[in-house]
Each structure stands twice: as C-alpha cells, then as structure tokens.
Design an enzyme around this catalytic site. Structure first.
Site, short mmCIF file in Angstrom:
data_model
loop_
_atom_site.label_atom_id
_atom_site.label_comp_id
_atom_site.label_asym_id
_atom_site.label_seq_id
_atom_site.Cartn_x
_atom_site.Cartn_y
_atom_site.Cartn_z
N GLY A 67 -28.80 80.97 35.08
CA GLY A 67 -28.42 79.98 34.08
C GLY A 67 -29.30 80.00 32.86
N CYS A 68 -29.70 78.82 32.40
CA CYS A 68 -30.44 78.69 31.15
C CYS A 68 -31.80 79.37 31.19
CB CYS A 68 -30.63 77.21 30.80
SG CYS A 68 -29.08 76.33 30.48
N VAL A 69 -32.38 79.53 32.38
CA VAL A 69 -33.70 80.13 32.48
C VAL A 69 -33.65 81.65 32.32
CG1 VAL A 69 -33.84 80.62 34.96
CG2 VAL A 69 -35.88 79.83 33.75
N ALA A 70 -32.45 82.23 32.32
CA ALA A 70 -32.32 83.69 32.44
C ALA A 70 -32.79 84.44 31.21
CB ALA A 70 -30.87 84.06 32.76
N HIS A 104 -36.32 76.66 25.24
CA HIS A 104 -34.88 76.50 25.45
C HIS A 104 -34.43 75.09 25.10
CE1 HIS A 104 -30.92 76.86 27.16
NE2 HIS A 104 -31.13 75.75 27.85
#
Length: 357
Positions: A138-141, A281
């Site tokens: 998800g967003c951490v990728a 982010h």
C-alpha cells in the site's frame, strides 16, 4: 550507498476539483442522501483541492464490477508506467539496456503478467532483467521499494535499478458502502505514477553532479507494529477492494512514529532538527498533524507534502516519489545534508529511508 539519478512523476489526463468528485459520488450512490452532510464535511476537511483520475468522471457512473474495473486498471496503469519509466531513464541519462532490476509497486489493481513485464520490451530492458512486482504494501511501498532497490545495489555496486509505482485509487470506488472509512477514502485518494532510477556506488553516474541528479541512499529501516492488522488495508469483496481504515490510525502514528524515527536517526548521529528535507507520505490531514507533532517539526518541514495532498490527493505508493521530485525541482536542500523519506502503510508498518543530498 546507492544514488538516485533520475525521478519522473506522471498524472493521468483527467483533473477535477474536489467538489465535482464529491457530487459525482453522491450521484452514483456511493453514499445515501442521509450521508451527504457527513460527506461534505469530510471532503472539506481533507484539504484536497484537485485530483487526477484514470478515466473521465462520468465513466465511473457506469463502471461495472471488479472485472471491468480491473481491466480499466491494467489499461491505464500500462500507459502511465510507460511514461514514468521512460521519463526517469531520460532524466538519469541511463540506457534501458543497462537496467538490471525493476521493482514495481501497486495495491489498486491486479495484473498478471505484471505491468513492468508488459512494458519491458517497449522500454528496451534486457531479457535477463530481474523483476520484483510488489502487492500489498500500500502507501508504504514507495519508500519500501526504494529501500529494496538500495539493498540490491549494495550488493551490486556497478548496477542500475528502477523503481516503478503505479496507483489508480479511483478504480477501487465502492458504491453502496456508507462506512466512515469509505467516505474518508473517497475524499483523499487520487491516481498517479512515478519512477526513479538508482545506481550503485561504483557506477559512473553515482559520481556525477547536476540539477537532474538526486540524493544518495544511506540507510533504511522497516518496522511492523504488532496487533495492527485491521488498522489499514483492503477487504477483498465481489465488488473489489473495500477500504479498511481504523479511526485510531493518527493516534498510532502519534504514539509510535516519533520514537522510531529518533532511534533510527540516532544510529547515524543525527536528530530530527538536522534533517533538511522531509519526504513524507501524505496520509491525510490528521496523519500529517500527528507526524509533525510526534517529531516536533516546524510547519515548513512538511510544506511540500501538504502541497502535494492539496494538488493531487493521496497517491498511495506513488506519493513519496512525487514529493521527492517536487523537492528536487522546487527546493533542493543543501548538498551534503541529511534527508528522510518516510511512509506508513498496511501491517501497520513504517518505512524510513535516510538520504544525503
């Protein structure tokens, strides 16, 4: 150490102000009439002004089930990825034939063969290129992908690697889901892609200097927080991806991120005040406020992150690369000073990447 030598960010062609997207969600039944007031308040509080979508807004009204949405994902993701990687290679002045590894990330659609495999020949990648498609972070990728690229280049100091992030969040739209999580997600997420090219420390490009060049990657850290599996993620339903978004996510960030970042920086004889560039982010207003508070940052530290959230929304894994590009283009920090890329995502997890400008 490895070095980022080219970053390119792209957006789909369809740009809409927040209020038009909000009104379209009501028309297509994403929320009932009784939820209109809540929707209005949440969209206003998101601070998002515009978002870019993979398709014209009216097309979402007739979009069918998961299969049709995923077919649209593959088509649009392929186009954006094509432009992102070509642009990054051009900025880096690196030939596609020299690329050894491609790490690709996405959590908003499924493609087998993966997107980078579909485009490898068009880009001119060698047939023996190594590919690592990542789904589920998800967003951490975006930050995690850069960390894994760095890991590879540490063992291949003459090597060249590409990171590609493609996210089409709009194609996960859920009609008939009045949950608070779905309403919040409908106010934040947009579509976009980005790519970067990095080289090992002994590659000739690692020693070059110029306006198109980026920072060195010095070190990375991953952290998986226990008992947080239902804090953020997807439930996979017949209608596709249904958002899981815990209301205590900002509090989790407030409690845990500050100590994690400080410990990581201390390992390198640094503290938050030493960092001259924060590539954070844009998880949403409450998350960003929690990041600022837990790290005791001045408001200007996250200025480019707030600006990105307003201009394009949350692009999941692609956001940190957009913000890195903006940092390099608009306000590059002083050479030799430290930077920090940080993201959070499903798990619940965080990823930290220490940079040197």
């Amino acid at each position: 150490m490895s070095r980022i030598v080219g970053v390119h960010a792209v957006l789909p062609p369809y740009r809409y102000p927040q209020h038009e997207i909000r009104d379209a969600l009501v028309e297509m039944g994403a929320v009932g009439p009784e939820g209109r007031g809540v929707l209005d308040r949440i969209h206003a509080a998101s601070t998002v002004k515009y978002r870019y979508l993979a398709m014209p807004l009216e097309r979402y009204r007739t979009l069918g089930g998961f299969g049709e949405a995923n077919a649209a994902y593959v088509s649009a993701a392929t186009e954006l990825a094509q432009e992102a990687v070509r642009g990054a290679l051009h900025r880096a002045d690196i030939a596609a034939a020299d690329v050894e590894l491609v790490v690709s990330t996405s959590v908003t659609g499924l493609a087998v063969p993966s997107i980078e495999a579909r485009l490898a020949a068009r880009w001119g990648l060698p047939a023996h290129v190594k590919r690592v498609p990542i789904f589920g972070l998800g967003c951490v990728a975006g930050a995690a992908g850069l960390a894994r690229v760095h890991d590879y280049l540490e063992g291949h100091p003459h090597g060249v690697a590409v990171l590609l992030c493609v996210e089409l969040c709009s194609l996960t739209v859920q009609r008939g889901d009045p949950s608070a999580a779905n309403v919040v997600a409908s106010s934040l997420f947009g579509d976009g892609a980005a790519a970067l090219v990095a080289v090992g420390r002994e590659h000739p490009a690692a020693r070059a200097r110029g306006p198109e060049q980026g920072p060195e990657t010095v070190a990375t850290r991953s952290h998986l927080y226990p008992d947080t599996e239902r804090l953020l993620g997807w439930d996979i339903a017949d209608s596709g991806f249904r958002i899981v978004l815990g209301s205590d996510l900002p509090d989790t960030v407030l409690r845990h991120l500050g100590p994690e970042v400080r410990e990581f920086l201390t390992d390198h004889d640094l503290k938050p005040a030493d960092v001259t560039g924060w590539i954070c982010h844009p998880g949403g207003p409450k998350v960003l406020e929690a990041v600022r508070e837990t790290l005791d940052l001045p408001a200007r530290a996250l200025e480019l992150t707030w600006r990105s959230l307003a201009e394009v929304g949350n692009l999941s894994s692609a956001s940190v690369l957009h913000i890195l590009r903006d940092t390099l283009d608009r306000r590059p920090p002083l050479p030799g000073t430290p930077g920090l890329m940080l993201s959070m995502g499903p798990g619940f997890s965080s990823e930290l990447v220490l940079l040197r400008w």
